[in-house]
Write a protein that holds these residues in place. Structure first.
Motif, PDB file in Angstrom:
ATOM      1  N   ALA A 246     -12.298  -9.407  26.302  1.00  0.00           N
ATOM      2  CA  ALA A 246     -12.419  -8.884  24.932  1.00  0.00           C
ATOM      3  C   ALA A 246     -12.887  -7.436  24.884  1.00  0.00           C
ATOM      4  O   ALA A 246     -12.490  -6.674  23.991  1.00  0.00           O
ATOM      5  N   ASP A 247     -13.729  -7.041  25.842  1.00  0.00           N
ATOM      6  CA  ASP A 247     -14.274  -5.685  25.785  1.00  0.00           C
ATOM      7  C   ASP A 247     -13.296  -4.635  26.265  1.00  0.00           C
ATOM      8  O   ASP A 247     -13.589  -3.442  26.204  1.00  0.00           O
ATOM      9  N   GLN A 248     -12.113  -5.029  26.721  1.00  0.00           N
ATOM     10  CA  GLN A 248     -11.142  -4.076  27.248  1.00  0.00           C
ATOM     11  C   GLN A 248     -10.013  -3.754  26.285  1.00  0.00           C
ATOM     12  O   GLN A 248      -9.141  -2.954  26.606  1.00  0.00           O
ATOM     13  N   PHE A 249     -10.026  -4.359  25.107  1.00  0.00           N
ATOM     14  CA  PHE A 249      -8.915  -4.171  24.183  1.00  0.00           C
ATOM     15  C   PHE A 249      -9.407  -3.912  22.769  1.00  0.00           C
ATOM     16  O   PHE A 249     -10.389  -4.507  22.322  1.00  0.00           O
ATOM     17  N   VAL A 250      -8.716  -3.016  22.092  1.00  0.00           N
ATOM     18  CA  VAL A 250      -8.928  -2.766  20.668  1.00  0.00           C
ATOM     19  C   VAL A 250      -7.619  -3.072  19.967  1.00  0.00           C
ATOM     20  O   VAL A 250      -6.557  -2.578  20.358  1.00  0.00           O
ATOM     21  N   PHE A 251      -7.655  -3.906  18.945  1.00  0.00           N
ATOM     22  CA  PHE A 251      -6.444  -4.306  18.246  1.00  0.00           C
ATOM     23  C   PHE A 251      -6.291  -3.494  16.965  1.00  0.00           C
ATOM     24  O   PHE A 251      -7.206  -3.418  16.153  1.00  0.00           O
ATOM     25  N   SER A 252      -5.116  -2.909  16.797  1.00  0.00           N
ATOM     26  CA  SER A 252      -4.852  -2.079  15.626  1.00  0.00           C
ATOM     27  C   SER A 252      -3.563  -2.567  14.968  1.00  0.00           C
ATOM     28  O   SER A 252      -2.507  -2.612  15.615  1.00  0.00           O
ATOM     29  N   TYR A 253      -3.652  -2.946  13.692  1.00  0.00           N
ATOM     30  CA  TYR A 253      -2.501  -3.492  12.992  1.00  0.00           C
ATOM     31  C   TYR A 253      -2.156  -2.648  11.768  1.00  0.00           C
ATOM     32  O   TYR A 253      -3.048  -2.179  11.057  1.00  0.00           O
ATOM     33  N   ARG A 254      -0.883  -2.511  11.534  1.00  0.00           N
ATOM     34  CA  ARG A 254      -0.406  -1.883  10.311  1.00  0.00           C
ATOM     35  C   ARG A 254       0.089  -2.993   9.386  1.00  0.00           C
ATOM     36  O   ARG A 254       0.967  -3.762   9.737  1.00  0.00           O
ATOM     37  N   ILE A 255      -0.498  -3.100   8.194  1.00  0.00           N
ATOM     38  CA  ILE A 255      -0.176  -4.189   7.276  1.00  0.00           C
ATOM     39  C   ILE A 255       0.421  -3.602   6.002  1.00  0.00           C
ATOM     40  O   ILE A 255      -0.240  -2.873   5.255  1.00  0.00           O
ATOM     41  N   PRO A 256       1.700  -3.891   5.725  1.00  0.00           N
ATOM     42  CA  PRO A 256       2.331  -3.365   4.506  1.00  0.00           C
ATOM     43  C   PRO A 256       1.597  -3.825   3.256  1.00  0.00           C
ATOM     44  O   PRO A 256       1.144  -4.971   3.173  1.00  0.00           O
ATOM     45  N   ALA A 257       1.496  -2.942   2.275  1.00  0.00           N
ATOM     46  CA  ALA A 257       0.805  -3.279   1.038  1.00  0.00           C
ATOM     47  C   ALA A 257       1.760  -3.707  -0.056  1.00  0.00           C
ATOM     48  O   ALA A 257       1.349  -4.078  -1.149  1.00  0.00           O
ATOM     49  N   ALA A 258       3.066  -3.673   0.228  1.00  0.00           N
ATOM     50  CA  ALA A 258       4.056  -4.051  -0.774  1.00  0.00           C
ATOM     51  C   ALA A 258       5.090  -4.954  -0.121  1.00  0.00           C
ATOM     52  O   ALA A 258       5.233  -5.009   1.091  1.00  0.00           O
ATOM     53  N   ASP A 259       5.850  -5.675  -0.966  1.00  0.00           N
ATOM     54  CA  ASP A 259       6.897  -6.563  -0.468  1.00  0.00           C
ATOM     55  C   ASP A 259       8.020  -5.734   0.163  1.00  0.00           C
ATOM     56  O   ASP A 259       8.282  -4.614  -0.228  1.00  0.00           O
TER      57      ASP A 259
END
Length: 259
Positions: A246-259
């Motif tokens: 767990a200490d070796q990874f950073v998770f970054s997500y792009r989440i759309p705000a519209a349909d």
């Protein structure tokens, strides 16, 4: 002196000591690869009991900045986390450029990456994997198990499960090196175009076996990630069961705000 007063509440002494050690690491006073002072040294430095220092070191280890080696003490980690960009790591452009996801991520962070193949061959699908692949439990699938290293340290294990009817005519998927772009590139070469990748994550403590395989401190956290690779035809053609330090990874997500 067990506690100090700050911000209107008592702060335990071991927390103060842990915070000071963490700040020394972040400021570079304790450099990557250096040993954290021993328990006896810290007892003398802070004029506290060994129990207080042991509690402080529990907090320091929880920061993810050090790793404990049996019989040697704690050492400052010498590498930053890989940034695991789930919103763009499986772009087709990466595959067409000959880059598998993990190797591309590591290169972006300036790390030296290595992949060790542990097993490639037929396996009976476990019940949870079979359900995701929409086959009967025990059905023969192709399993590809790998151990990933970053700067010489194991950081991740992953096992891919692929339907036998999909892979039987793709010989590259039975090879240790499936070629540029990895297994996803080979699947797309054979007409399995991807529509999306669905990931489920769960954080938990590592088991004893996982601690050994990933060279973790006892009780260190891991991230269990299961990914489904879904084609434009709506079929799951791979399930990847992954375990990460767990200490070796950073998770970054792009989440759309519209349909």
């Amino acid at each position: 002196m067990g506690t100090a007063v700050g911000g209107g509440r008592a702060v335990p002494r071991y927390v103060q000591i842990a915070d000071e050690i963490v700040q020394q690491i972040r400021a570079g006073v304790l450099k990557p690869g250096e040993m954290v002072p021993s328990e006896s040294e810290l007892v003398d430095r802070y004029s506290v009991s060994g129990g207080t220092i042991r509690k402080a070191m529990v907090e320091v280890r929880a920061s993810g900045l050090v790793e404990t080696r049996h019989g040697k003490g704690s050492i400052v980690k010498d590498r930053p986390p890989v940034r695991h960009r789930s919103s763009d790591r499986f772009r087709r452009s990466h595959r067409q450029g000959g880059k598998a996801a993990y190797l591309a991520e590591s290169a972006q962070s300036g790390a030296t990456a290595k992949v060790s193949v542990l097993y490639i061959g037929p396996m009976e699908a476990p019940e949870d994997i079979a359900e995701r692949l929409d086959v009967e439990a025990g059905t023969q699938v192709l399993a590809r198990r790998r151990l990933y290293f970053r700067n010489g340290t194991p950081v991740e294990t992953a096992t891919s499960y692929l339907p036998w009817d999909v892979v039987k005519d793709i010989p590259e998927l039975f090879a240790e090196n499936p070629g540029g772009g990895g297994i996803y590139a080979r699947l797309e070469d054979h007409g399995h175009e991807f529509a999306e990748f669905v990931e489920t994550l769960q954080a938990r403590p590592a088991s004893k076996a996982e601690t050994s395989e990933l060279a973790l401190s006892p009780g260190a956290p891991v991230v269990h990630l299961v990914r489904e690779a879904v084609t434009t035809a709506g079929r799951v053609v791979e399930v990847c069961d992954t375990l990460m330090a767990a200490d070796q990874f950073v998770f970054s997500y792009r989440i759309p705000a519209a349909d």
